[in-house]
Scaffold this active site. Structure first.
Site, PDB file in Angstrom:
ATOM      1  N   LEU A  95       2.784 -14.003 -16.101  1.00 21.78           N
ATOM      2  CA  LEU A  95       1.716 -13.692 -15.206  1.00 21.78           C
ATOM      3  C   LEU A  95       1.282 -12.317 -15.383  1.00 21.78           C
ATOM      4  O   LEU A  95       1.940 -11.634 -16.573  1.00 21.78           O
ATOM      5  CB  LEU A  95       2.052 -13.424 -13.731  1.00 21.78           C
ATOM      6  CG  LEU A  95       2.471 -15.062 -13.200  1.00 21.78           C
ATOM      7  CD1 LEU A  95       2.524 -14.287 -11.613  1.00 21.78           C
ATOM      8  CD2 LEU A  95       0.884 -15.832 -13.390  1.00 21.78           C
ATOM      9  N   LYS A  99       6.286 -11.221  -4.206  1.00 21.61           N
ATOM     10  CA  LYS A  99       6.544 -11.463  -5.909  1.00 21.61           C
ATOM     11  C   LYS A  99       8.022 -10.806  -5.606  1.00 21.61           C
ATOM     12  O   LYS A  99       8.127 -10.083  -5.543  1.00 21.61           O
ATOM     13  CB  LYS A  99       6.129 -10.766  -6.998  1.00 21.61           C
ATOM     14  CG  LYS A  99       6.538 -11.069  -7.967  1.00 21.61           C
ATOM     15  CD  LYS A  99       5.594  -9.969  -9.430  1.00 21.61           C
ATOM     16  CE  LYS A  99       5.564 -10.016 -10.724  1.00 21.61           C
ATOM     17  NZ  LYS A  99       7.010 -10.432 -10.538  1.00 21.61           N
TER      18      LYS A  99
END
Length: 673
Positions: A83, A116
């Site tokens: 990402l 995350k």
């Protein structure tokens, strides 16, 4: 009787699976842990007495199997992409703006937000509902087969619940160790006199990569699903959150903090909330992941490089500590870049002890106004790279001294040059500089270059330090005795290395060009150079203008290639390598029939519905076309998909042919591309 035993076993399995689902997925335990353990022992005893009734998906099979000698490599059928990161509110707002501009929409976007997790990404494949394979992310294309280890993780179902799952389903998620499990594990390890881990992520990584799955089974690993990869018969839901709900229906655990929000401000509020509660969570996190929820929009947005355009990791501010700057040393990289490295009083920050930090370049030193002896604030940017962010001026000692950036290379004493517009200063010593020499030779021998088996970094260091070699060409004049004189090199290893050097002489032009270490000329670029120019001589003599005619080669890369071959000492090394027998198959120019689009420049824009953008580009290049990223007077045709924007307008203004996706497909079929 057998039927009765079979019924008992099936009943125990379904009971245990239901309790596991209640505990790990619904977060509502229905029985005490002791009762769960008692039922598991009953099942284990029955299966021991009747091994013919053991199945691969039984809860008892989470104890691990036979130890492996090594992990086998597994190719991901759908790449496991990384990402892009945002480190500030402005960067996230810019991400939101880019998406809306690309979609040409003014409507608020729906985001799926989740913490995350600071663990390891894994892929788990279920076939007909049964777990058949698990692999680490690896480099995104290939990972390690950790099936037996993942099977031991208590909240990973060996068999999916229900019956409406796809015939094949790839689930992706994070393997981690929660704080309580990590603390307990370290306490017990310390009592046994075994290694303790510095943070939960390291503990999870070390546990998952055990060759003996019985060891992994004893570690308190957990798993949370966050997406899917390959799904038989297409998507399982129209949006991302619905997809996650389906996964939980099938027994897969989901992070309980996962949430749907409307618009960027709500996403920012989610980020702030999680950041505020970070210390209260049961697991380590280093930010939040924010994804566009609608699958259709995800597909329209697509990917850039190795990351999706529709998701971003908004990282938390790195943890900071105060320490003292003891000294600054200057390192020289393979390309001659001079990098100042701060030597610090060791300080524990972000889960590790930090004693070094990068100062990047002279401009950064000037911006900080830092001096040797200063008290500084250190942080780990993105929780990875240690950086000095600030000087505590009120603590500056009287004897603090300025940091003087070197005007000559600290290794070879060559002049240091700083090109206008670049922040990096570089040693001009090229292959004369020992620091560059080591790195250049290591690059030359690397797997993607000449792939010299057995020529590791430590051997290169010894060869250079003993002045046995000065350039890559010198490698090929060394005898077995030279290698035998090195530390930890016996006759057999030395003989194998001499053989490997001889074998490495047979290569390809593309690999040879890559091995030279030309700045910003990676594998794809050198392959395109080889395909375009066909011979080394043609590449050496190519002008910047002719270099920019090569697909994917812009003016900056062309300048680096031209500058490299303009230096006589570089040509001397190239010629010496050829004289030593480096060779490659002769490349022949493709015929006009093979490349009917040779000399034509195409540009792709908008969304292609039938063709994958990369496939379309590759097929045009195979037919000889150059595919450019921008429209200019040199463009011969623009392929305009849906939602084509400014490139289409510019092409129309310039009178350039505009093709639809159907036109492109017909063109490719016409030429068998």
């Amino acid at each position: 009787m057998a039927s009765s035993i079979s019924e008992q076993i099936n009943h125990l399995r379904s009971t245990l699976e239901q309790h596991s689902y209640n505990y790990y997925v619904l977060d509502t335990p229905s029985i005490p842990d002791a009762e769960y353990d008692r039922l598991l022992q009953q099942l284990s005893a029955l299966e021991t007495q009747h091994p013919e009734l053991i199945t691969a998906d039984s809860p008892t099979q989470k104890v691990g199997g036979a130890a492996l000698s090594k992990f086998e490599q597994v190719a991901h059928q759908v790449p496991m992409l990384s990402l892009d990161n945002a480190f500030s509110e402005d960067e996230f707002i810019a991400f939101n703006r880019r998406i809306k501009e690309r979609l040409m929409s003014t409507e608020e976007l729906t985001f799926c937000c989740e913490p995350k997790l600071d663990g390891l990404a894994v892929s788990i494949i279920y076939r007909d509902g049964v777990l058949v394979q698990a692999a680490t992310r690896g480099d995104g294309l290939t990972g390690e087969n950790v099936t037996q280890n993942v099977k031991t993780i208590r909240n990973v179902p060996l068999k999916l619940r229900g019956s409406d799952y796809p015939a094949e389903l790839e689930v992706r998620g994070e393997v981690f160790m929660d704080n309580a499990g990590f603390e307990k594990f370290n306490i017990e390890a310390e009592k046994r006199g075994e290694k303790v881990f510095v943070n939960p992520r390291n503990a999870a990584a070390g546990s998952l990569r055990q060759l003996d799955s019985k060891i992994t089974a004893k570690r308190p690993l957990m798993f949370y699903a966050y997406s899917t990869g390959l799904v038989a018969d297409g998507s399982i839901a129209e949006d991302h959150y619905q997809q996650l709900e389906k996964l939980t229906d099938w027994g897969l655990p989901l992070c309980p903090e996962t949430k749907l929000v409307e618009g960027p401000q709500a996403a920012l509020a989610y980020y702030t909330d999680i950041l505020t509660r970070r210390g209260e969570l049961k697991y380590e996190i280093d930010g939040v992941v924010i994804k566009i929820n609608q699958k259709a929009l995800q597909e329209r947005l697509g990917f850039v490089a190795r990351a999706p355009r529709w998701a971003i990791a908004y990282k938390f501010p790195a943890q900071e500590e105060i320490t003292k700057l003891l000294d600054v040393e200057f390192q020289v990289g393979r390309t001659g870049a001079i990098t100042p490295v701060a030597r610090l009083e060791p300080v524990f920050v972000g889960g590790v002890t930090v004693s070094n930090a990068t100062l990047h370049n002279g401009d950064e030193i000037a911006r900080l106004g830092v001096k040797v002896g200063d008290t500084v604030i250190i942080r780990r940017a993105g929780d990875v790279i240690p950086q000095i962010t600030q000087v505590v001026l009120e603590r500056r000692p009287d004897d603090a001294r300025d940091i003087e950036f070197p005007v000559t290379c600290p290794i070879c004493d060559s002049h240091v040059e700083k090109v206008e517009g670049e922040a990096v200063a570089r040693c001009t010593g090229g292959l004369v500089c020992p620091a560059q020499r080591k790195q250049a030779i290591k690059h030359f021998a690397s797997r993607k270059a000449l792939d010299i088996d057995g020529l590791g970094d430590k051997i290169v260091d010894q060869l250079v330090d003993r002045e046995l070699i000065k350039t890559p060409a010198d490698l090929f004049i060394l005898k077995q005795g030279h290698f035998e004189s090195l530390e930890r090199m016996g006759p057999k290893s030395a003989k194998n290395l001499v053989t490997a050097l001889q074998d490495a002489k047979a290569t390809t032009l593309a690999k040879f060009l890559y091995s030279l270490g030309i700045r910003e000329a990676g594998e794809a670029t050198t392959q395109n150079l080889a395909n375009h120019f066909l011979t080394l001589e043609n590449v050496i003599n190519a002008s910047i203008d002719s270099l920019t005619q090569v697909s994917d080669v812009g003016e900056i890369v062309a300048t680096h290639v031209r500058s490299f071959f303009a230096e006589q000492h570089n040509l001397d090394v190239v010629n010496a390598l050829v004289e030593q027998g480096i060779n490659w198959p002769e490349l022949t120019p493709p015929s006009a029939q093979e490349q009917p689009l040779a000399g034509l420049v195409y540009v792709l824009t908008g969304t292609l519905n039938t063709l994958n953008r990369n496939d379309a580009k590759a097929r045009l290049q195979q037919l000889g076309a150059k595919v450019s990223g921008s429209v200019s007077a040199k463009t011969d045709a623009l392929v305009a998909g849906e939602k084509a924007g400014s490139k289409l307008t510019k092409a129309q203004d310039l009178g350039i042919d505009v093709l639809t996706e159907e036109d492109l497909i017909n063109l490719l079929e016409q030429h068998n591309g």
